[in-house]
Design a protein around this motif. Structure first.
Motif, PDB file in Angstrom:
ATOM      1  N   ASP A 128     -41.240 -49.663  33.171  1.00  0.00           N
ATOM      2  CA  ASP A 128     -40.247 -49.142  32.234  1.00  0.00           C
ATOM      3  C   ASP A 128     -39.914 -47.692  32.547  1.00  0.00           C
ATOM      4  OD1 ASP A 128     -40.494 -51.489  30.113  1.00  0.00           O
ATOM      5  OD2 ASP A 128     -42.516 -50.844  30.652  1.00  0.00           O
ATOM      6  N   GLY A 151     -37.756 -47.552  35.783  1.00  0.00           N
ATOM      7  CA  GLY A 151     -36.450 -48.163  35.538  1.00  0.00           C
ATOM      8  C   GLY A 151     -35.565 -47.311  34.658  1.00  0.00           C
ATOM      9  N   ASN A 152     -36.130 -46.730  33.618  1.00  0.00           N
ATOM     10  CA  ASN A 152     -35.343 -45.896  32.715  1.00  0.00           C
ATOM     11  C   ASN A 152     -34.917 -44.596  33.382  1.00  0.00           C
ATOM     12  OD1 ASN A 152     -35.439 -47.771  30.647  1.00  0.00           O
ATOM     13  ND2 ASN A 152     -37.274 -46.887  29.725  1.00  0.00           N
ATOM     14  N   VAL A 179     -34.405 -44.201  36.591  1.00  0.00           N
ATOM     15  CA  VAL A 179     -33.347 -44.589  37.540  1.00  0.00           C
ATOM     16  C   VAL A 179     -32.006 -44.695  36.815  1.00  0.00           C
ATOM     17  CG1 VAL A 179     -32.494 -46.500  38.959  1.00  0.00           C
ATOM     18  CG2 VAL A 179     -34.839 -45.700  39.234  1.00  0.00           C
ATOM     19  N   ALA A 180     -31.994 -45.311  35.632  1.00  0.00           N
ATOM     20  CA  ALA A 180     -30.748 -45.450  34.868  1.00  0.00           C
ATOM     21  C   ALA A 180     -30.202 -44.087  34.453  1.00  0.00           C
ATOM     22  CB  ALA A 180     -30.988 -46.331  33.641  1.00  0.00           C
ATOM     23  N   LEU A 181     -31.072 -43.203  34.011  1.00  0.00           N
ATOM     24  CA  LEU A 181     -30.637 -41.854  33.635  1.00  0.00           C
ATOM     25  C   LEU A 181     -30.068 -41.101  34.842  1.00  0.00           C
ATOM     26  CD1 LEU A 181     -33.661 -40.882  31.372  1.00  0.00           C
ATOM     27  CD2 LEU A 181     -31.307 -41.213  30.592  1.00  0.00           C
ATOM     28  N   ARG A 182     -30.758 -41.212  35.945  1.00  0.00           N
ATOM     29  CA  ARG A 182     -30.323 -40.501  37.149  1.00  0.00           C
ATOM     30  C   ARG A 182     -28.958 -41.006  37.643  1.00  0.00           C
ATOM     31  NH1 ARG A 182     -32.967 -41.427  42.792  1.00  0.00           N
ATOM     32  NH2 ARG A 182     -32.457 -39.521  43.917  1.00  0.00           N
ATOM     33  N   GLU A 183     -28.753 -42.313  37.615  1.00  0.00           N
ATOM     34  CA  GLU A 183     -27.493 -42.873  38.098  1.00  0.00           C
ATOM     35  C   GLU A 183     -26.323 -42.411  37.242  1.00  0.00           C
ATOM     36  OE1 GLU A 183     -27.053 -44.416  40.925  1.00  0.00           O
ATOM     37  OE2 GLU A 183     -29.204 -44.288  41.334  1.00  0.00           O
ATOM     38  N   LEU A 184     -26.484 -42.468  35.924  1.00  0.00           N
ATOM     39  CA  LEU A 184     -25.377 -42.034  35.066  1.00  0.00           C
ATOM     40  C   LEU A 184     -25.178 -40.527  35.153  1.00  0.00           C
ATOM     41  CD1 LEU A 184     -23.165 -42.830  33.137  1.00  0.00           C
ATOM     42  CD2 LEU A 184     -24.767 -42.576  31.245  1.00  0.00           C
ATOM     43  N   THR A 193     -33.877 -44.044  26.075  1.00  0.00           N
ATOM     44  CA  THR A 193     -32.955 -44.069  27.217  1.00  0.00           C
ATOM     45  C   THR A 193     -31.599 -44.604  26.801  1.00  0.00           C
ATOM     46  OG1 THR A 193     -34.799 -44.378  28.765  1.00  0.00           O
ATOM     47  CG2 THR A 193     -32.603 -45.010  29.531  1.00  0.00           C
ATOM     48  N   ASP A 194     -31.582 -45.701  26.065  1.00  0.00           N
ATOM     49  CA  ASP A 194     -30.306 -46.282  25.640  1.00  0.00           C
ATOM     50  C   ASP A 194     -29.510 -45.304  24.789  1.00  0.00           C
ATOM     51  OD1 ASP A 194     -30.763 -48.631  26.989  1.00  0.00           O
ATOM     52  OD2 ASP A 194     -31.431 -49.759  25.221  1.00  0.00           O
ATOM     53  N   LEU A 206     -28.104 -42.577  27.190  1.00  0.00           N
ATOM     54  CA  LEU A 206     -27.004 -43.083  28.001  1.00  0.00           C
ATOM     55  C   LEU A 206     -25.746 -43.271  27.162  1.00  0.00           C
ATOM     56  CD1 LEU A 206     -28.939 -45.799  30.077  1.00  0.00           C
ATOM     57  CD2 LEU A 206     -28.212 -43.532  30.870  1.00  0.00           C
TER      58      LEU A 206
END
Length: 204
Positions: A45, A48-49, A51-56, A188-189, A192
């Motif tokens: 988790d 993965g979280n 990675v999602a923060l970094r991409e956005l 994270t959600d 984002l």
């Protein structure tokens, strides 16, 4: 990872703004992440979280900063039994899933506090950023100390509860309670969604 319904209530009323924010990925090095069971919660988790923060963050043009502890610990830190890096440069490297990319920043932090003896503060000022999204390890050490220092320097800290990890659930929860006193604790959600809403507000 803590459940969203169990997060402490944040004292601060701030909303994340992609035009003001930077992302800090704190100490996601092989040595520290390797202390968690591989391919299991919480590390799955956590990574993965982040990675999602970094991409956005990259897509929206936020500065992305990685802090990393050096292999040699000096001063009083050498006397304290924290999990110091002492096994060579491979352990000091950022994990493969988060290897810094061109245009991202990699800063050594002399202590767990990413501001101490680094140019993080100057970088944020030069980029015109006064909000700092903090993720990484460990929640009750580097994450909490960095969030406190951000607040002391009039930089609004946002601690992402399910994008940080710690030795135990108790220490994780304690860190979030303290961070909520002088910053924003969110998931994270939530973060984002807030970044996307902020982009839409600025485009309107």
């Amino acid at each position: 990872m803590p459940d969203r319904s169990a997060l402490p209530r944040s004292n601060a009323p701030w909303r994340i703004d992609p035009g003001r924010a930077a992302l800090l990925v704190h100490d996601m090095q092989n040595h520290f992440v390797g202390r968690f069971p591989a391919r299991q919660p919480p590390v799955v988790d956590l990574v993965g979280n982040i990675v999602a923060l970094r991409e956005l963050a990259g897509a929206l043009g936020l500065p992305v900063v990685f802090s990393a502890e050096p292999t040699v610990r000096r001063g009083l830190a050498a006397d304290v039994r924290w999990p110091a890096i002492d096994d060579g440069p491979g352990d000091a490297a950022i994990i493969d899933a988060l290897t810094p990319r061109p245009g991202e920043h990699l800063l050594p932090n002399a202590r767990q506090n990413a501001f101490l003896r680094s140019h993080l503060g100057r970088l944020l000022r030069e980029e015109g950023r006064d909000q700092l999204v903090i993720c990484g390890v460990y929640a009750h050490l580097g994450v909490l100390l960095t969030a406190a220092d951000a607040f002391m320097n009039d930089i609004q800290p946002f601690v992402v509860a399910d994008a940080v990890a710690d030795y135990s659930a108790e220490e994780h929860e304690m860190a979030l309670r303290w961070a909520a006193r002088s910053g924003v604790v969110c998931t994270t959600d939530d973060l984002l969604r807030g970044l996307l809403l902020g982009r839409n507000r600025s485009d309107a």
